[in-house]
Design an enzyme around this catalytic site. Structure first.
Site, PDB file in Angstrom:
ATOM      1  CE1 TYR A 288      -2.777   3.282   1.114  1.00  0.00           C
ATOM      2  CE2 TYR A 288      -1.987   3.425   3.176  1.00  0.00           C
ATOM      3  CZ  TYR A 288      -2.531   3.572   2.443  1.00  0.00           C
ATOM      4  OH  TYR A 288      -3.438   5.075   2.853  1.00  0.00           O
TER       5      TYR A 288
ATOM      6  CE  LYS B 195      -2.031   7.325  -1.689  1.00  0.00           C
ATOM      7  NZ  LYS B 195      -3.624   7.779  -2.110  1.00  0.00           N
TER       8      LYS B 195
END
Length: 564
Positions: free
Chosen positions: A321, A325
């Protein structure tokens, strides 16, 4: 690619991959036919538990000074004119992605309540057609409890007000041109002043291809779409403070550039020989190569998860994640050109502190499975450092920073650049896990959850464990989990995926956010509350957040009758 300037466009190879959509449906089975930042010198790694890196931190007072010091001190303490946030919103047209998500809904509500003269808000929603998007907009946004204050303000005119301001847009950041119909895309490109990207895939253990498609190539597609805009004043991207990966100590509000690798950065002051720059094209090639060489569709999903975690850790990030990002931020910085960009990096976003009312939350957020399982008696020990900071920030404060940054960087004073705002509490008003569980103990002792028979569930002081083995033994010995294999696996899963965060040694500097606060008028500081120093964490957890979880997440189920 690692040597590209911050305004260099990505290569045609990267562009072609993004244009293909890189949809998970294409990759779910085998196909047919740099700026170095030296870690703070006061961070000292020592071993504890199961080889975790512990850190000697600056005293909290010193960190608060840093977070609220230099940038803020340059501004006038009581700026009578302020940023003009409310006035700025008048007549502005927005495009907001991820429009039915938690943070986006709080943002939309605050914009509409702050200035009813706002222009149109185009709300991008994943749906099969416009009718389905309109239904989702009505059911999941306009008619929800979050909007009750607006409903009371406008009374019988509320639905007409909503119809005038909110425009559903069928779209998906995983699609070329964001999946928006050509006719509507032309209207949006002509009318919109500010684009907010709050869409993202937050799964810590997502497949590499799926996370890359949304969190990295999604921003690429948005930036490509923005080249068509005629009156764009700002692109605002919601990221996460944890894009800083394994950085330790005070972590500054610095933008990422192509080639940045946290592993390389940390190695510059250590003994590691990690010299490879991070190349996004190569990462995408790895995904396509894995697809081509996979002979077993059933195992491909797990292969993608393993590859993503391996690549994230190799470059200094804790999970897929935050890694993807960070890659997304790099893409934005490389493509922005003259477009002003604001990056909002919140820490752990939880329920609203004040507005539109205390305790509103949507879904089981990051800290909430831990909180609720503790209240249910399922979690009697915690795999984490009791002195590690639980970096929580209320959703309405994130929204207020978002609005303040818009007013700051739009309009006549706007200037191209990439402005980073870390919205966190760890450097300004830290609360440790030890204290959080003390607050939870107080709350659940006074207001317990109930078992299936309606009996109050007792809770005990949390026991902290420094090794997964010890934590696992506690979970398996828990009488409330006996003969419940799924519940045992869930508790073990929580321990594994949260480990990088419950032993985390970084604290997020918020000098830019503090400078925004310093530029606000006294009236704005009250109306757009964003100062994390003012949060009373005991009050927040015991009287706001946990009651909000009981009401909005578990819907009152399992709450002891005596507490209703």
């Amino acid at each position: 690619m690692g040597t590209l300037s911050t305004t260099t466009a990505p290569s045609p190879h990267l562009a072609s991959m993004a244009a293909m959509g890189m949809r998970s449906s294409c990759l779910s089975a085998p196909a047919v036919g740099v700026v170095k930042r030296t870690p703070p010198s006061f961070t000292v790694g020592v071993k504890g538990g199961r080889g975790h890196r512990r850190n000697v931190m600056l005293p909290l007072s010193s960190m608060r000074e840093r977070s609220n010091g230099s940038a803020a001190a340059a501004a006038v303490a009581d700026n009578a004119g302020g940023l003009g946030i409310a006035e700025f919103l008048g007549g502005k047209n927005f495009l907001i992605t991820g429009g039915t998500g938690f943070l986006a809904k709080v943002l939309i509500e605050k914009i509409m309540r702050t200035n009813p003269d706002v222009g149109k808000i185009y709300v991008m929603i994943k749906a099969k057609d416009t009718e389905a998007a309109l239904k989702r907009l009505q059911n999941e946004v306009a008619d929800t409890e979050l909007f009750k204050c607006l409903q009371e303000i406008h009374g019988e005119d509320y639905q007409a007000f909503v119809a005038q301001k909110l425009v559903p847009v069928v779209g998906d950041i995983r699609e070329a041109n964001l999946g928006i119909s050509p006719e509507l895309a032309d209207v949006i490109a002509e009318e919109v002043d500010i684009v907010v990207n709050s869409a993202g895939n937050t799964n810590f253990r997502e497949r590499y291809d799926v996370a890359m498609d949304t969190n990295t190539l999604g921003p690429f597609r948005i930036m490509s779409f923005l080249q068509r805009f005629r009156r764009l004043e700002l692109f605002l991207h919601v990221s996460t403070a944890y894009v800083n990966g394994q950085r330790q100590g005070v972590v500054l509000e610095k933008p990422f550039r192509f080639g940045d690798s946290i592993a390389k950065e940390l190695a510059s002051s250590g003994s590691s020989d990690h010299n490879a720059l991070l190349d996004i094209e190569e990462e995408i090639k790895l995904i396509f190569d894995a697809r081509r060489h996979s002979d077993d569709p059933a195992s491909f999903s797990q292969e993608m998860k393993n590859l993503g975690l391996e690549r994230a850790k190799a470059h200094g990030w804790q999970d897929i994640y935050v890694f993807t990002k960070a890659l997304g931020e790099m893409v934005i910085n490389s493509m922005r050109g003259e477009i002003p960009v604001a990056i909002i990096r919140p820490s752990i976003i939880e329920s609203t502190l004040r507005e539109p009312f205390p305790g509103w939350i949507q879904g089981n957020r990051m800290a909430d499975p831990i909180i609720l399982n503790y209240g249910k008696g399922h979690l009697t020990s915690f795999f984490g450092d009791p002195d590690c900071v639980c970096d929580v920030i209320p959703a309405d404060m994130v929204v207020n920073v978002t609005l303040a940054s818009m007013a700051k960087h739009c309009g006549g004073a706007r200037a191209s650049g990439m402005h980073v705002y870390q919205v966190a509490s760890s450097a300004a008003n830290a609360v440790a896990y030890r204290d959080v569980f003390g607050f939870l103990l107080d709350h659940f002792t006074r207001s317990p959850l109930a078992d299936a028979a309606g009996r109050p569930i007792p809770v005990a002081p949390m026991r902290f464990r420094g090794s997964m083995e010890r934590y696992a033994r506690d979970v398996q010995a828990n009488a409330r989990l006996s003969r419940r294999r799924a519940a045992v696996e869930q508790m073990l899963h929580l321990g594994r995926i949260y480990e990088p965060y419950t032993f985390y040694g970084g604290r997020f500097d918020g000098a830019n956010t503090a400078a925004l606060h310093a530029e606000m008028s006294e009236e704005e500081r009250e109306r757009f509350h964003l100062d994390a120093r003012s949060v009373d964490w005991r009050h927040y957890f015991t009287n706001v957040h946990v009651p909000g979880l009981k009401k909005h997440v578990i819907k009152g189920r399992g709450v002891a009758a005596s507490c209703l």
